[in-house]
Each structure stands twice: as structure tokens, then as C-alpha cells.
Scaffold this motif. Sequence first.
Motif, PDB file in Angstrom:
ATOM      1  N   ARG A 125      33.761   5.325  22.273  1.00 39.35           N
ATOM      2  CA  ARG A 125      34.099   6.576  21.599  1.00 39.35           C
ATOM      3  C   ARG A 125      33.053   7.661  21.865  1.00 39.35           C
ATOM      4  O   ARG A 125      33.382   8.811  22.146  1.00 39.35           O
ATOM      5  N   ALA A 128      33.410   8.892  25.396  1.00 40.27           N
ATOM      6  CA  ALA A 128      34.624   9.704  25.506  1.00 40.27           C
ATOM      7  C   ALA A 128      34.386  11.093  24.933  1.00 40.27           C
ATOM      8  O   ALA A 128      34.777  12.102  25.524  1.00 40.27           O
ATOM      9  N   GLU A 135      39.631   8.655  23.935  1.00 40.49           N
ATOM     10  CA  GLU A 135      38.941   7.363  23.927  1.00 40.49           C
ATOM     11  C   GLU A 135      39.695   6.344  24.786  1.00 40.49           C
ATOM     12  O   GLU A 135      39.079   5.550  25.502  1.00 40.49           O
TER      13      GLU A 135
END
Lengths: 381, 135
Positions: A125, A128, A135
Motif C-alpha cells: 500500500r 502504491a 494498490e
Amino acid sequence: MDESLLRTLTPAVLAVLVRRGADFAAAEDAVQDALVEAVRAWPHDPPRDPKAWLVTAAWRKFLDAVRADTSRRHREVRVDREPVPGPGEAADDTLQLYFLCAHPALTPASAVALTLRAVGGLTTRQIAQAYLVPEATMAQRISRAKRTVSDVRLNRPGDVATVLRVLYLVFNEGYSGDVDLAAEAIRLTRHLAAGTDHEEVAGLLALMLLHHARRPARTGAGGRLVPLAEQDRGLWDTRLIAEGVGILQTALARDRLGEFQAQAAVAALHADARCAAETDWVQIVEWYDELVRLTGNPVARLNRAVAVGEADGPRAGLTALAHLDPSLPRHTAVAAYLHERDGDVATAARLYAEAARSAPSLPERDHLTRQAARLNAELRG
Amino acid sequence: MAKYLLLKHYRGGPTPANDVPMDRWTPEEVAAHMRYMSDFAARLEENGEFVDSQVLSSEGTFVRHDGEGRPPVTDGPFAETKDLIAGWMVIDVDTYERALDVAGELSAAPGAGGKPVQEWLEVRPFLSPCVTITD
């Protein structure tokens, strides 16, 4: 619960498992399971040696997974007989993890993602968010990268240059979201420098520290780009500069020059000047000559033309520029700057506007538009 | 609630009333414009109406699938965007060549008779908020 401790230990533990013969993806699963167990157990029962605890737990998780797979039983026996690596080997293990994550079979984007995940211990996460992609996209990118390197054996030393390129990519992504990738790159390069003895690793670390030291001065209100000459040098981080210069000097003393050391030398000369006018442009030109000799990189030639313009005057800079491919990124912006310094305001204004149209980032485009606007106002007034 | 794409255009639309290109403004006017834009976004963010804002490069390329091999590329002329924009997809790839390949593939989506529609797709790079350090 010290999460940063877990993040620091993750790559080392992962590296031990991979080195003992665990498949990359399986090793990562096992380490994740061990981390979950650590989060649960440590608050009540803190381990004396957190790393050893994690290695043991992760290895047990890995063996559990392998045991479930009867076809792999013979391999389990083989890896089980391997001696436990001593503390001296630990750094080397992680070093191999760097090489694996920067493997030439990976695209740059995948190498960066895998490095941040496996060596940096960031969550999918977080990575990302830093790259502004969903994600799920990043999870796919990472698992594809893991598949790509799953058959790579870690018995040969990798290519340091590739690792350094990946780390510099991370550094240049800069800050976004809750992870500062520049700081993360510095952390990883420090870590790499501690585990390896290579002058270009030191060169890259010095370069990052010297660039990072100037970061507070590089942007103004609303993300506005502040050019080097106009930066408030009081905002530069002198502690980072001193550290970067120290590391660079030690590296240069070994007399094995590489491109990162040469770039760091340029950055150090900028950092040395108390004001823009005191910049030692003659020496900077010499370093760019080295850089061009080492790499033949057209961007180095372009930067050299800027430095020549400062050292020998704008006409000399324009002459140097005339030999370069006009389609180079920032070529037009450099031409605009040199023409302005040469007094040709009309040409400079036109070129700044042209450069703004092809600028690679928003702050840069706004900056170039402002330059064009300033000169056009001057021409009217 | 419905989402809308507010598409700012560099060219091609009807001529605005105040038709002076930005590089002809005064630096103060440029700064005021930028400030207005960011204040506007911040206001929308506060009242919960902001979704996403991205700035596109002024350079665009038309690409379509044309059978095997590299997709052909042209820099225009572009259609009117109200005719053109049926939706958009954002991709994150390593190179411009890869972006062209992806666009070429998307343009090969099956249409009438199961044959590739070969529609033209405009490929526009996002400008990023980050500056690469070059000294």
C-alpha cells in the motif's frame, strides 16, 4: 511495539531465508507470517535478539509450508542441514537481496517496487501510494517481479551499477504520500554502503545526501520551483552537506572515479559556495568533462554547456550547446537561459515559452512559463 | 452524486474572450492564476466535491492498431473532444514506446464483424509534481 525495528529487520531475515534456498515468494510469505507472530508475541514477551527470533520463526513457517508439499521433502532435508549463518554473513545476505531486486531481467519500475518491498520492508500500500497507482496494480507488479526472479540463484555477485541505478531511481521519485522515497533511498543506500566496500556506493550516498541537503530550499510557496542561484542557502542542511562531503572525499581518495562520485563532486562544489556568485564554475566544468568522459551521457554534456556558460560566458555556453542534439530534454530551457544572459531577451522569451510546452513536470513548466512572462513584460515595458 | 471530467484545453476549443497565451501575461498574472487554481481545488476538497486533478502535457499523439507491427502514429488533426472523449484509461508504464503499444492494443478491440475497431486513441503524458534533480 517498534515498527521501524521490524522494517529494518525484515530484509535481513528475508535474505537469510533466500540464501538458505527458500524460493523468494515462499520466503516472503514466511517472513510476513513471522512478523504477524512478532506483533502478537513481543509486547508480552520481548525477545533478547529480535533478529534471531524472527529468523527462527520465519524459518519454521517456511518449513511448515514446505512440509505440506511432499514433493519438496528432499529439499527440506537439504536446506535443514545447512548451517545457520553467523552474524558476519548477515550483511552479505542482504547485499545479495539488493542484487536480486535489481536483476537486469526486471523492468526499472519492477526493480524499484521489489527493492522497496523486499529490502525496504515497505508495505504494498505504501509503495502504491508513493507511485500514485492503485494498490492492486502495485501488488501485481510486485508478484510478477517475484516470479521473474524466482529461479535466479544467488551464488554469483550481482552488478553493483544496476543496484545503484535502481536506488537513484527511488531517490529521484522524491516525496509523495506518507513515504518519502528520497529519504527511503538514502536509508537503503546507507545500509548498502555499510555492507559493501565500493567507491561508487559511497559516491551515490554522497550525491543523495548533498542533493537532499538542498531540498528545503528547492521549492517555495505552493510547490514553486526555486532555481539553484536563487535558493536561500541558509535553508541548506549543513549537517548533511558535511556528511556527504566527508563520504565523497574518502571515496575520491581511492582514486577509482565513477559517475556518481563525479556528480557528487559537482553537488559538493555547489554546496561549498556561500552564494551563487562564489560558485567555482571552472572546477565544475572539469568535473563535467570527467563525467562526459566516463559516461558519454548527453545529459552530462548539456549540464556541461550550462557550466561552460557560467565559467566562460554565455557565448561559450551557446557554442557548447550548438554541438548537442536539440531534442535533448531541457535543451531549449538551457538555450533560453544562455540567450537571456547574452542579452537577447526576445529570443530567450520565445525559447522559455517553447521549453514550457515540453517541460517534464508541473513545477518546471510553471517556472519556465514565469520566466517567459517576466521577459515578455520586460520587452513591453 | 455524479463525477465529471473538467477538461482544460490548450487549443482546438472555441476562442476564449480573453485570448492571451500565458507566456504573454505578467509574472504576477501567472502567479495569481496558479493561486486561483490551487485555491479552487482546495475549496472543492473542503466541501467534499474533489475527486482527482491531473495536468496533461500540451503534446499529444494519435495512435491506432493497424495489424501486425508498430502502430501508426500521427500528431493530428484531432477531433473535437466532445466527439472524442468517451472515457479514459490511465496507465503507468516504463516507456513511451510501451504506451504506444498499449494504445495500439486497446485500439484493436473488436468491433463490427469481430474486426478490430481501429479507433484513434489520443496518448497524453501526465505531468508529475516531482522534479528530477539535474543541478
